[in-house]
Design a protein around this motif. Structure first.
Motif, PDB file in Angstrom:
ATOM      1  N   VAL A   1       4.142  -1.589   1.181  1.00 37.94           N
ATOM      2  CA  VAL A   1       3.086  -0.944   1.956  1.00 37.94           C
ATOM      3  C   VAL A   1       2.892  -1.728   3.257  1.00 37.94           C
ATOM      4  O   VAL A   1       3.141  -2.937   3.312  1.00 37.94           O
ATOM      5  CB  VAL A   1       1.757  -0.884   1.173  1.00 37.94           C
ATOM      6  CG1 VAL A   1       1.861   0.049  -0.015  1.00 37.94           C
ATOM      7  CG2 VAL A   1       1.325  -2.273   0.727  1.00 37.94           C
TER       8      VAL A   1
ATOM      9  N   THR B   1      -2.445  -0.871   3.408  1.00 37.21           N
ATOM     10  CA  THR B   1      -2.849   0.534   3.534  1.00 37.21           C
ATOM     11  C   THR B   1      -2.189   1.351   2.438  1.00 37.21           C
ATOM     12  O   THR B   1      -0.957   1.466   2.382  1.00 37.21           O
ATOM     13  CB  THR B   1      -2.449   1.090   4.900  1.00 37.21           C
ATOM     14  OG1 THR B   1      -3.040   0.291   5.926  1.00 37.21           O
ATOM     15  CG2 THR B   1      -2.906   2.531   5.050  1.00 37.21           C
ATOM     16  N   HIS B   2      -3.001   1.894   1.545  1.00 35.38           N
ATOM     17  CA  HIS B   2      -2.538   2.868   0.552  1.00 35.38           C
ATOM     18  C   HIS B   2      -3.115   4.228   1.006  1.00 35.38           C
ATOM     19  O   HIS B   2      -2.749   4.720   2.043  1.00 35.38           O
ATOM     20  CB  HIS B   2      -3.002   2.472  -0.854  1.00 35.38           C
ATOM     21  CG  HIS B   2      -2.291   1.257  -1.383  1.00 35.38           C
ATOM     22  ND1 HIS B   2      -1.115   1.335  -2.081  1.00 35.38           N
ATOM     23  CD2 HIS B   2      -2.595  -0.066  -1.292  1.00 35.38           C
ATOM     24  CE1 HIS B   2      -0.712   0.125  -2.428  1.00 35.38           C
ATOM     25  NE2 HIS B   2      -1.593  -0.751  -1.953  1.00 35.38           N
ATOM     26  N   ASP B   3      -3.984   4.802   0.220  1.00 38.45           N
ATOM     27  CA  ASP B   3      -4.711   5.973   0.698  1.00 38.45           C
ATOM     28  C   ASP B   3      -5.813   5.547   1.670  1.00 38.45           C
ATOM     29  O   ASP B   3      -6.229   6.313   2.529  1.00 38.45           O
ATOM     30  CB  ASP B   3      -5.315   6.741  -0.480  1.00 38.45           C
ATOM     31  CG  ASP B   3      -4.239   7.328  -1.377  1.00 38.45           C
ATOM     32  OD1 ASP B   3      -3.121   7.550  -0.866  1.00 38.45           O
ATOM     33  OD2 ASP B   3      -4.503   7.537  -2.571  1.00 38.45           O
ATOM     34  N   THR B   4      -6.292   4.327   1.468  1.00 35.63           N
ATOM     35  CA  THR B   4      -7.317   3.765   2.341  1.00 35.63           C
ATOM     36  C   THR B   4      -6.903   2.363   2.765  1.00 35.63           C
ATOM     37  O   THR B   4      -5.939   1.791   2.237  1.00 35.63           O
ATOM     38  CB  THR B   4      -8.677   3.694   1.615  1.00 35.63           C
ATOM     39  OG1 THR B   4      -8.528   2.900   0.431  1.00 35.63           O
ATOM     40  CG2 THR B   4      -9.162   5.092   1.235  1.00 35.63           C
TER      41      THR B   4
END
Length: 555
Positions: free
Chosen positions: A242, A264-267
């Motif tokens: 990521v 950073t993943h979904d947020t």
């Protein structure tokens, strides 16, 4: 495990390069595997001089590799690599090169990654196509701690990694290496996979930056405050593949940067806060003061964080090996004692037979089964008149919560055969437990026998004394209880008691005989009672004769 080498790290600046070098000369008299006195220090390099050296280095790398020994500048005297960081206060687009746990991972900027790819492609090309590869093979004599070298990758055979020697094991011809660009160590590396490093490749700086998450500590640490397996797996999963950003807060004296790491993943997630939120870590104040074990025991200078962890893992492994050795010795000792006990059990009799005084036809039999002293059912039955059946004894035992032990040839062949012999010799009607070729003999505890005797009002002081003696021998594991000399001595005492009883009976019979003789002398043959007194006198004389013969035969 002794410390391999230490590092003295001065406060680092993100824009200033640092180098690792040794301030001690190697004594050739020391063994190859010795690492005492070897040190690794971090010192600040003059930026202007470093820039000039880098220009020279890049010019050397651009030179064609001519097949001539003069153009292979082997570097086998250096003790360290140059470390450089391009991390600023805030840095975006960083790459996690390697991650052992939240307090030990290595970062690299995108620009450094691009430069490193170009550098390593040239290094791989050189070592894969080197015309004088035999010269680059490292001999045993050339090995020493802190030696800078190149090692073939354990997965991809055409990839080479810069390394530094931590330990060498002559018995297996293997090494432990610090892979400086990857930020980890590798153990059990065959010496055949090592090559001398040439000067241009050694002078190129290491661009992987050692970091640790700031303000946190393990919530459930393992030994020596290490992170547990769950925390390590969670941390690696969060940062794996990521985009990452980093905020540099401070630098430790051992060269590690205290950072806040963002992914950073979904947020947008702060990894430090993520571990705190899930109670994997706890908040702490970062300690800039190193512990005594993080200092070199000789020079008292800081040890590189990755090297300290290597030493710590070695100490834990050494403790584990010692614990395993102690456990093996304890198991061997128990096994030996068990074997000795088995040999002793084989030498000792498995049964003890005691004759009951005044009841010459009665015998009390004790059986040695495992660590218990028990009485077979047929010996219990024979104490009563009339004798008790096996089913009666069994029902009584179950009624009072005494569980019998059933002996078979499979459970103890020697004891079973001995009891079977005595069972058949006592009385033929005791064969109720023999079914074809199968033998099954019930054994009862001492307490069960005492309860049965008291319940049937069979009070014999000698029997109860022997039962108490057997129970005490069972509690103390007294082997003398089964020794034959003790049994013979007891039998002699019983014979003595029997002889004293016979002497007393002889005295009574003799007194009766004297009275009969006196009465017979006072009577006339015509007296009606004369013949009756005469017969009584003859019976008394016969009894005295029998007692006299028994006494002579016993001695």
């Amino acid at each position: 495990m002794t410390h391999r080498f230490s590092s003295n790290t001065s406060p680092l600046n993100a824009a200033v390069g640092t180098s690792i070098s040794s301030n001690l000369q190697v004594n050739n008299q020391h063994s190859v595997g010795s690492y005492r006195g070897k040190e690794m220090h971090v010192t600040i390099i003059n930026p202007i001089r470093e820039k000039e050296q880098r220009k020279e280095l890049r010019s050397v790398l651009k030179l064609p590799m001519i097949p001539n020994d003069d153009f292979i500048p082997i570097d086998d005297f250096s003790n360290g690599f140059t470390y450089e960081s391009h991390l600023g206060r805030f840095c975006k687009n960083v790459i996690v090169v390697s991650a052992r746990h939240p307090h030990s991972f290595f970062l690299q900027t995108i620009d450094d990654l691009t430069f490193s790819d170009n550098f390593f492609s040239k290094m791989n090309e050189f070592y894969n196509r080197c015309f004088d590869a035999q010269r680059l093979v490292i001999s045993k004599a050339a090995l020493r701690v802190n030696l800078c070298c190149v090692a073939r990758d354990e997965i991809e055979s055409d990839v080479w990694n810069r390394a530094q020697l931590l330990e060498y094991y002559p018995e297996s011809d293997q090494c432990s290496l610090l892979l400086v660009d990857i930020g980890t160590w590798q153990e059990c590396v065959p010496r055949s996979k090592l090559r001398h490093i040439i000067l241009p490749f050694r002078q190129e700086c290491v661009r992987s930056v050692p970091c640790r998450l700031a303000g946190i500590a393990p919530a459930k640490p393992e030994k020596n405050s290490l992170w547990n397996e769950y925390a390590i797996k969670t941390f690696r999963n969060v940062i794996d593949n990521v985009p990452a950003e980093v905020e540099v807060l401070d630098c430790s004296p051992n060269g590690s940067y205290f950072v806040n790491l963002f992914v950073t993943h979904d947020t947008f997630v702060c990894v430090n806060d993520f571990l705190l939120y899930h109670k994997i870590a706890i908040p702490v104040d970062d300690c800039k003061t190193l512990k005594p074990e993080e200092l070199d025991p000789t020079t008292h200078e800081p040890v590189l964080a990755i090297i300290h962890e290597f030493n710590l893992q070695g100490e834990l492994l050494a403790e584990e090996l010692k614990a395993n050795q102690r456990q093996q010795k304890e198991e061997q000792r128990k096994k030996y004692e068990k074997q000795q006990q088995c040999h002793l059990d084989c030498r000792l009799p498995c049964i003890r037979i005691i004759d009951i005084p005044f009841l010459s036809d009665k015998k009390l039999i004790f059986a040695r089964y495992k660590n218990w002293v028990m009485v077979p059912w047929f010996s219990i039955s024979d104490l009563f008149r009339p004798s008790l059946s096996e089913s009666t004894i069994q029902r009584f035992a179950l009624l009072y919560k005494f569980s019998p032990v059933y002996l078979t040839p499979l459970s103890n062949a020697v004891l079973c055969a001995s009891l079977e012999k005595y069972m058949t010799s006592i009385n033929d009607n005791r064969k109720t437990s023999l079914r074809g070729n199968e033998t099954k003999i019930a054994l009862y505890s001492i307490d069960c026998v005492r309860k049965l005797l008291l319940n049937h009002h069979l009070v014999n002081e000698f029997i109860f004394e022997r039962l108490d003696e057997a129970r005490e021998a069972e509690m103390k594991d007294d082997q003398d209880f089964w020794e034959i000399p003790s049994q013979n001595q007891l039998l002699m005492e019983h014979k003595k008691l029997n002889e004293e009883s016979k002497q007393s009976q002889m005295a009574v019979v003799k007194s009766h005989k004297d009275r009969l003789e006196y009465r017979l002398e006072q009577m006339k043959p015509s007296d009606p009672n004369y013949k009756s007194i005469q017969r009584q006198l003859m019976d008394a004389v016969e009894k005295l004769s029998i007692f006299s013969n028994d006494s002579n035969s016993s001695f």
